[in-house]
Design a protein around this motif. Structure first.
Motif, PDB file in Angstrom:
ATOM      1  N   SER A 142      39.330  35.797  31.576  1.00  0.00           N
ATOM      2  CA  SER A 142      38.865  35.249  32.782  1.00  0.00           C
ATOM      3  C   SER A 142      37.655  34.434  32.480  1.00  0.00           C
ATOM      4  O   SER A 142      37.451  33.776  33.508  1.00  0.00           O
ATOM      5  CB  SER A 142      38.589  36.592  33.485  1.00  0.00           C
ATOM      6  OG  SER A 142      37.573  37.424  33.175  1.00  0.00           O
ATOM      7  N   THR A 143      37.030  34.366  31.440  1.00  0.00           N
ATOM      8  CA  THR A 143      35.748  33.722  31.343  1.00  0.00           C
ATOM      9  C   THR A 143      36.440  32.088  31.077  1.00  0.00           C
ATOM     10  O   THR A 143      35.480  31.259  31.153  1.00  0.00           O
ATOM     11  CB  THR A 143      34.925  34.009  30.178  1.00  0.00           C
ATOM     12  OG1 THR A 143      35.640  33.935  28.932  1.00  0.00           O
ATOM     13  CG2 THR A 143      34.712  35.554  30.364  1.00  0.00           C
ATOM     14  N   ILE A 144      37.420  32.044  30.716  1.00  0.00           N
ATOM     15  CA  ILE A 144      38.069  30.522  30.378  1.00  0.00           C
ATOM     16  C   ILE A 144      39.030  30.180  31.278  1.00  0.00           C
ATOM     17  O   ILE A 144      39.240  29.086  31.630  1.00  0.00           O
ATOM     18  CB  ILE A 144      38.685  30.732  28.768  1.00  0.00           C
ATOM     19  CG1 ILE A 144      37.510  30.579  27.837  1.00  0.00           C
ATOM     20  CG2 ILE A 144      39.164  29.330  28.207  1.00  0.00           C
ATOM     21  CD1 ILE A 144      37.872  31.040  26.184  1.00  0.00           C
ATOM     22  N   ASP A 145      39.943  31.145  31.675  1.00  0.00           N
ATOM     23  CA  ASP A 145      41.225  30.861  32.482  1.00  0.00           C
ATOM     24  C   ASP A 145      40.727  30.669  33.790  1.00  0.00           C
ATOM     25  O   ASP A 145      40.021  31.572  34.522  1.00  0.00           O
ATOM     26  CB  ASP A 145      42.340  31.739  32.407  1.00  0.00           C
ATOM     27  CG  ASP A 145      43.046  31.682  31.153  1.00  0.00           C
ATOM     28  OD1 ASP A 145      42.720  30.635  30.472  1.00  0.00           O
ATOM     29  OD2 ASP A 145      43.529  32.490  30.964  1.00  0.00           O
ATOM     30  N   MET A 146      41.182  29.476  34.704  1.00  0.00           N
ATOM     31  CA  MET A 146      41.034  29.656  36.119  1.00  0.00           C
ATOM     32  C   MET A 146      41.866  30.706  36.870  1.00  0.00           C
ATOM     33  O   MET A 146      43.194  30.421  36.771  1.00  0.00           O
ATOM     34  CB  MET A 146      41.162  28.272  36.588  1.00  0.00           C
ATOM     35  CG  MET A 146      40.852  28.216  37.893  1.00  0.00           C
ATOM     36  SD  MET A 146      40.792  26.122  38.880  1.00  0.00           S
ATOM     37  CE  MET A 146      39.762  25.522  37.771  1.00  0.00           C
ATOM     38  N   LEU A 147      41.564  31.623  37.453  1.00  0.00           N
ATOM     39  CA  LEU A 147      42.292  32.575  38.194  1.00  0.00           C
ATOM     40  C   LEU A 147      42.590  31.927  39.690  1.00  0.00           C
ATOM     41  O   LEU A 147      41.746  31.362  40.313  1.00  0.00           O
ATOM     42  CB  LEU A 147      41.824  34.095  37.980  1.00  0.00           C
ATOM     43  CG  LEU A 147      41.512  34.479  36.563  1.00  0.00           C
ATOM     44  CD1 LEU A 147      40.775  35.923  36.630  1.00  0.00           C
ATOM     45  CD2 LEU A 147      42.502  34.174  35.818  1.00  0.00           C
ATOM     46  N   VAL A 148      43.629  32.741  40.248  1.00  0.00           N
ATOM     47  CA  VAL A 148      43.864  32.346  41.611  1.00  0.00           C
ATOM     48  C   VAL A 148      42.612  32.835  42.492  1.00  0.00           C
ATOM     49  O   VAL A 148      42.174  32.282  43.535  1.00  0.00           O
ATOM     50  CB  VAL A 148      45.045  33.306  42.150  1.00  0.00           C
ATOM     51  CG1 VAL A 148      45.264  33.217  43.621  1.00  0.00           C
ATOM     52  CG2 VAL A 148      46.237  32.614  41.479  1.00  0.00           C
ATOM     53  N   GLY A 149      41.915  34.208  42.118  1.00  0.00           N
ATOM     54  CA  GLY A 149      40.589  34.459  42.648  1.00  0.00           C
ATOM     55  C   GLY A 149      39.470  33.529  42.778  1.00  0.00           C
ATOM     56  O   GLY A 149      38.538  33.377  43.468  1.00  0.00           O
ATOM     57  N   SER A 205      44.138  37.893  40.313  1.00  0.00           N
ATOM     58  CA  SER A 205      43.884  37.904  38.819  1.00  0.00           C
ATOM     59  C   SER A 205      44.973  37.093  38.007  1.00  0.00           C
ATOM     60  O   SER A 205      44.950  37.037  36.935  1.00  0.00           O
ATOM     61  CB  SER A 205      43.969  39.359  38.259  1.00  0.00           C
ATOM     62  OG  SER A 205      45.175  39.874  38.618  1.00  0.00           O
ATOM     63  N   THR A 206      45.861  36.427  38.881  1.00  0.00           N
ATOM     64  CA  THR A 206      46.999  35.522  38.216  1.00  0.00           C
ATOM     65  C   THR A 206      46.287  34.469  37.697  1.00  0.00           C
ATOM     66  O   THR A 206      45.353  33.878  38.418  1.00  0.00           O
ATOM     67  CB  THR A 206      47.969  35.330  39.138  1.00  0.00           C
ATOM     68  OG1 THR A 206      48.521  36.477  39.727  1.00  0.00           O
ATOM     69  CG2 THR A 206      49.096  34.297  38.783  1.00  0.00           C
ATOM     70  N   ILE A 207      46.756  33.821  36.601  1.00  0.00           N
ATOM     71  CA  ILE A 207      45.877  32.854  36.059  1.00  0.00           C
ATOM     72  C   ILE A 207      46.801  31.426  36.839  1.00  0.00           C
ATOM     73  O   ILE A 207      47.960  31.320  37.130  1.00  0.00           O
ATOM     74  CB  ILE A 207      46.512  32.592  34.488  1.00  0.00           C
ATOM     75  CG1 ILE A 207      46.157  33.709  33.628  1.00  0.00           C
ATOM     76  CG2 ILE A 207      46.215  31.108  34.097  1.00  0.00           C
ATOM     77  CD1 ILE A 207      46.466  33.694  32.358  1.00  0.00           C
ATOM     78  N   ALA A 208      45.795  30.655  37.298  1.00  0.00           N
ATOM     79  CA  ALA A 208      46.075  29.461  37.914  1.00  0.00           C
ATOM     80  C   ALA A 208      46.244  28.190  37.243  1.00  0.00           C
ATOM     81  O   ALA A 208      47.029  27.329  37.390  1.00  0.00           O
ATOM     82  CB  ALA A 208      45.298  29.194  39.092  1.00  0.00           C
ATOM     83  N   SER A 209      45.351  28.287  36.135  1.00  0.00           N
ATOM     84  CA  SER A 209      45.226  27.349  35.225  1.00  0.00           C
ATOM     85  C   SER A 209      44.599  27.733  33.848  1.00  0.00           C
ATOM     86  O   SER A 209      43.489  28.108  33.616  1.00  0.00           O
ATOM     87  CB  SER A 209      44.421  26.208  35.711  1.00  0.00           C
ATOM     88  OG  SER A 209      44.103  25.016  34.778  1.00  0.00           O
ATOM     89  N   SER A 210      45.380  27.648  32.890  1.00  0.00           N
ATOM     90  CA  SER A 210      44.992  28.076  31.688  1.00  0.00           C
ATOM     91  C   SER A 210      43.778  27.113  31.064  1.00  0.00           C
ATOM     92  O   SER A 210      43.993  26.092  31.102  1.00  0.00           O
ATOM     93  CB  SER A 210      46.085  28.170  30.330  1.00  0.00           C
ATOM     94  OG  SER A 210      47.029  29.179  30.741  1.00  0.00           O
TER      95      SER A 210
END
Length: 896
Positions: free
Chosen positions: A300-307, A323-328
């Motif tokens: 979560s420190t690197i991936d952009m999440l839906v939240g 918490s779903t990954i929106a953009s790796s």
């Protein structure tokens, strides 16, 4: 290749006598067959064929690459096959085990009566050979070549007769698949003097997968939210399925049958992508190090999440959690940071998520395209890594809306190598079924933080068995590191790991353990099972609390067991070292199971008890209670004549009740029960037996005696053939089961005594039982004549006592082995001779806690069944029927 009669026994021509067969057996050869029998295969190159008859897995359900045992393989075997990929080299190789014992005339006589002619094949799990699974990084090819050379695998192995004799085979051909089979062929020729015979990569992948899915009961499993669940594959509904092989790249294959498949898709984003990018962005030196690093990461420190996009909220309208990954790697766009500012752990996990999720999504889209709901994932990218499997499973579940499942394979990385190994001899793939393979428990080296404690063993550390390390290297054996609950982060609401650092067990390390699939002689499904598909041997499954209780029981019993095991080997220094190693090994398994009871699949108490016996055999303790059994047999045989005289003085109703009471009373002699062991200090065997008889007053906890009595006292012959499964040595079999068997013989019923193939605690074995029967027959004409008719007494006996006027003409008493080396029995896997003996049986008697309480209490059969046992554990009595220790069951189940 020309195929032989698949799955059939070698036929013995009519002019081959039992003596001829016995002599052939003694020489380790099968009897000569007629010229019309096609029992050989064309060989590939100069290498010999592979005999897969009776193949069996040897490994825990947790082990990522357990080995396979080949019991019927000759010395002349192709020992090695390779899958040389762009990232990894996978080896499958065979090693011989101890020679099989020969069969005596009594056993051959029983087989002839049961119309079994097995030649050199065995019906018990003596380890005849093993298939091992090993991997190397392709970049370390020289280490792989050194490993092959050190074990002389290309020349049959250092344990082969040709190696010991100094014979050097010429023109050695090794099967290989993968791109490296072409790329490195010259190097193999230069370094090892072998030629690589190339096998098609896709052919091998599919052949390996089909073999595993058909022949190994717990090969496939699902992995969702950190929970592993094993899937039983219906052999009649296996095809079609989608096979996704994730190696350096990804191949997606639609499999329609054996040898029927097409590659329908793939992607260049696979294991090589993860390892390549990971190596660029971290300082990891190996794929496994990169995987282990990911377990301590927070993507979560690197991936952009839906939240991150919606202010911490879900996008519930389209079913996306916060918490779903929106953009790796999306957060790195807005961060003013350099690569060195990011934690390598977070980079590794983010990268793993990105690649795993896309593999899962692409795979499901292909399954949707062809209308498939079963997707099997293989390849060394996965290697049993919990986060990888969870991510792939989530993607398949999410995009299919729960209609499709991702399934994984225990031997995931070795499909190609296994297929190449099978290509030496393709016969056997269509014949092996799940009941041919017995789950065993290898003593793979436990890892602590990815390392084995003790003196360094070099890069081959993980490829040496516990036995080798402890006995030869003196390495300390330690229990596995405690493990936090499996968890994931950054997708679908999964929570990030709460365990950090050294307390988190590495699944990548678990993948390094080299398991062993032990093959045993042919096994069959017990033909009298009412419904083999719904049969479950274990009466009680081990949940966490239940296992903690049995952990304490078995741990408390361990010092006494070690003492007896060491004594059985003469108390030598070597035996003491092996005893210590066994204690460490078994304790390590208990610790692993305490943390995660489902680690080895669906695990019941029967499996736990079998684990202990397998662990003893792994450290070469083959009969820890041998001296105790001999002593108790002698003491019981001394009082048997008086007991038989007492029984003969009763009328038939009283005698039948006394016989059942005697069986239940004698069942107290069980060295697996602490409560019963404590009684042994209170008197002699006969004193304890008489004391136990006084406790046998009816009613019992389960009391169907009157129904059984009515069936037995019919004027007509009650049964044609009774299968009587015996339990403990000493009073149990001599004073309990033999008198009961004698009563059936008196009534004209054939009796087949069914005993263990291998020792387990103080259980009597099929090899020991004929001698006991012969001794008992010296004092009983009924037993003598029946034993002669059944081939248990071959030579004329002098000094026979007893009145023979009431003897039946020639009702046989026979002994067969059950195929087990455990106190329990799984009727999905019994010896071929027990299956044959069941053919004409109309009564099955199961005696003892292991066979009629821990297993089979709820099992239903196609014949009448009588289950007899004394409950020698308070907790078990309470769990089963709210009872007490020393309660007894006499459960009679007439066939409907």
């Amino acid at each position: 290749m020309a195929a032989n009669n698949s799955g059939s026994e070698p036929r013995i021509p009519e002019d081959v006598t039992l003596e001829d067969e016995a002599e052939a057996e003694a020489k380790g050869k099968a009897p000569a067959a007629s010229s019309s029998a096609t029992t050989t295969m064309n060989r590939s190159g100069s290498r010999p064929q592979l005999d897969l008859s009776g193949a069996a897995i040897h490994g825990t359900l947790e082990d990522r690459n357990p080995t396979i045992l080949l019991p019927n393989q000759s010395d002349d075997i192709s020992h090695l096959a390779l899958d040389i990929g762009g990232s990894l080299i996978k080896l499958v190789y065979f090693s011989r085990h101890a020679d099989q014992p020969t069969e005596d005339k009594r056993k051959l006589s029983t087989k002839r009566r049961l119309e079994i002619f097995t030649g050199a094949r065995r019906s018990y799990p003596v380890l005849g050979g093993r298939l091992h699974f090993v991997k190397f990084e392709t970049g370390k090819l020289n280490e792989c070549l050194d490993f092959i050379s050190s074990k002389q695998l290309h020349r049959g192995g250092v344990d082969s007769p040709s190696w010991r004799s100094g014979a050097q085979p010429d023109n050695i051909v090794i099967k290989a698949t993968g791109g490296g089979a072409f790329k490195y062929a010259d190097l193999f020729k230069e370094r090892l003097g072998v030629s690589l015979e190339k096998e098609d990569e896709m052919d091998c992948l599919v052949a390996g997968a089909n073999f595993l899915l058909k022949a190994i009961r717990h090969e496939a499993f699902t992995h969702m939210d950190g929970q592993k669940e094993y899937v039983q594959i219906d052999q009649n509904d296996l095809f079609p399925y989608l096979l996704v092989n994730v190696g350096s790249g990804v191949s997606i294959i639609k499999v329609d049958g054996h040898g029927k498949f097409q590659r329908v898709s793939g992607t260049n984003v696979g294991g090589g992508t993860y390892w390549g990018l990971g190596r660029l962005m971290t300082e990891c030196k190996s794929f496994d190090e990169l995987l282990e690093l990911s377990q301590r990461g927070d993507n979560s420190t690197i991936d952009m999440l839906v939240g991150d996009i919606y202010g911490g909220l879900d996008y519930s309208k389209i079913g996306l959690s916060a918490s779903t990954i929106a953009s790796s790697f999306g957060k790195t766009i807005s961060d003013n940071k350099e690569l060195s500012d990011y934690r390598p752990e977070d980079i590794s996990l983010s990268l793993l998520r990105m690649i795993s999720y896309n593999i899962g999504q692409i795979s499901y889209l292909n399954a949707l395209r062809y209308g498939l709901k079963r997707i099997f994932f293989g390849g060394f990218f996965i290697r049993g890594h919990a986060y990888t499997m969870d991510t792939i499973s989530f993607a398949v579940h999410f995009w299919s809306k729960g209609e499709a499942k991702a399934m994984f394979l225990r031997h995931e990385g070795f499909l190609g190598a296994l297929g190449a190994f099978m290509s030496y001899e393709k016969h056997g793939l269509d014949d092996l079924s799940a009941h041919h393979l017995v789950e065993r428990f290898p003593m793979g080296a436990p890892y602590v933080g990815g390392k084995i404690h003790g003196p360094p063993l070099g890069d081959l550390n993980e490829k040496i068995s516990w036995m080798e390390k402890f006995v030869q290297k003196g390495t300390q054996i330690t229990a596995p590191v405690p493990m936090g609950a499996p968890a994931t982060t950054g997708m679908g609401g999964f929570e990030r790991p709460t365990s950090k650092g050294d307390i988190l067990r590495s699944d990548a390390s678990a993948a390094l353990n080299v398991g062993v699939l032990h093959l045993v002689p042919s096994l069959d499904v017990f033909p009298l099972l009412e419904d083999p598909k719904t049969y479950e041997p274990n009466t009680i499954d081990l949940d966490h609390d239940e296992f903690k209780y049995w952990f304490t029981i078995l741990s408390d019993h361990l010092p006494d067991l070690v003492e007896k095991a060491v004594a059985s080997e003469g108390g030598t220094d070597d035996a003491k070292r092996r005893g210590d190693a066994f204690a460490h090994a078994f304790s390590a398994h208990l610790a692993r199971l305490t943390e995660e009871p489902a680690a080895y699949g669906k695990f019941g108490l029967a499996n736990l008890l079998e684990l202990r016996e397998e662990c003893l055999r792994e450290f070469q303790f083959f009969d820890a209670y041998v001296s105790i059994k001999q002593r108790e047999n002698e003491a019981s045989l001394a009082v048997l004549p008086d007991l038989l005289m007492e029984l003969d003085s009763m009328d038939e109703e009283d005698r039948l009740l006394a016989l059942i009471e005697g069986v239940l009373a004698a069942n107290i002699f069980d060295w697996g029960s602490k409560a019963c062991v404590d009684l042994y200090n209170q008197g002699t065997i006969i004193e304890i037996y008489r004391m136990s008889r006084k406790k046998m007053q009816r009613p019992w906890r389960i009391d169907d005696f009157d129904t059984f009595k009515s069936r037995m006292l019919k004027k007509d012959q009650p049964y044609k053939r009774a299968l009587i499964s015996v339990d403990n040595a000493g009073a149990d079999v001599v004073l309990g089961m033999l008198p009961l068997a004698r009563e059936f013989l008196r009534r004209g019923v054939e009796v087949v005594l069914v005993a263990n193939s291998l020792p387990a605690l103080n259980d009597i074995t099929a090899n020991e039982l004929p001698e006991i029967v012969a001794e008992a027959a010296k004092h009983c004409g009924i037993l003598r004549k029946a034993a002669e008719a059944g081939g248990l007494i071959v030579d004329a006996m002098a000094g026979i006592q007893g009145d023979t006027k009431d003897e039946p003409a020639s009702v046989p008493l026979m002994v067969v082995e059950n195929g087990c080396g455990s106190p329990c029995i799984d009727f999905r896997q019994v010896s071929s001779e027990l299956a044959a003996a069941a053919k004409d049986a109309d009564l099955l008697i199961l005696e003892g806690m292991g066979r009629s309480l821990h297993t089979n209490l709820n099992a239903r059969f196609k014949c009448d069944a009588l289950k007899l046992a004394m409950v020698k554990n308070q907790r078990l009595a309470e769990k089963l029927f709210n009872g007490n220790i020393y309660d007894c069951i006499c459960k009679f189940e007439p066939v409907s």
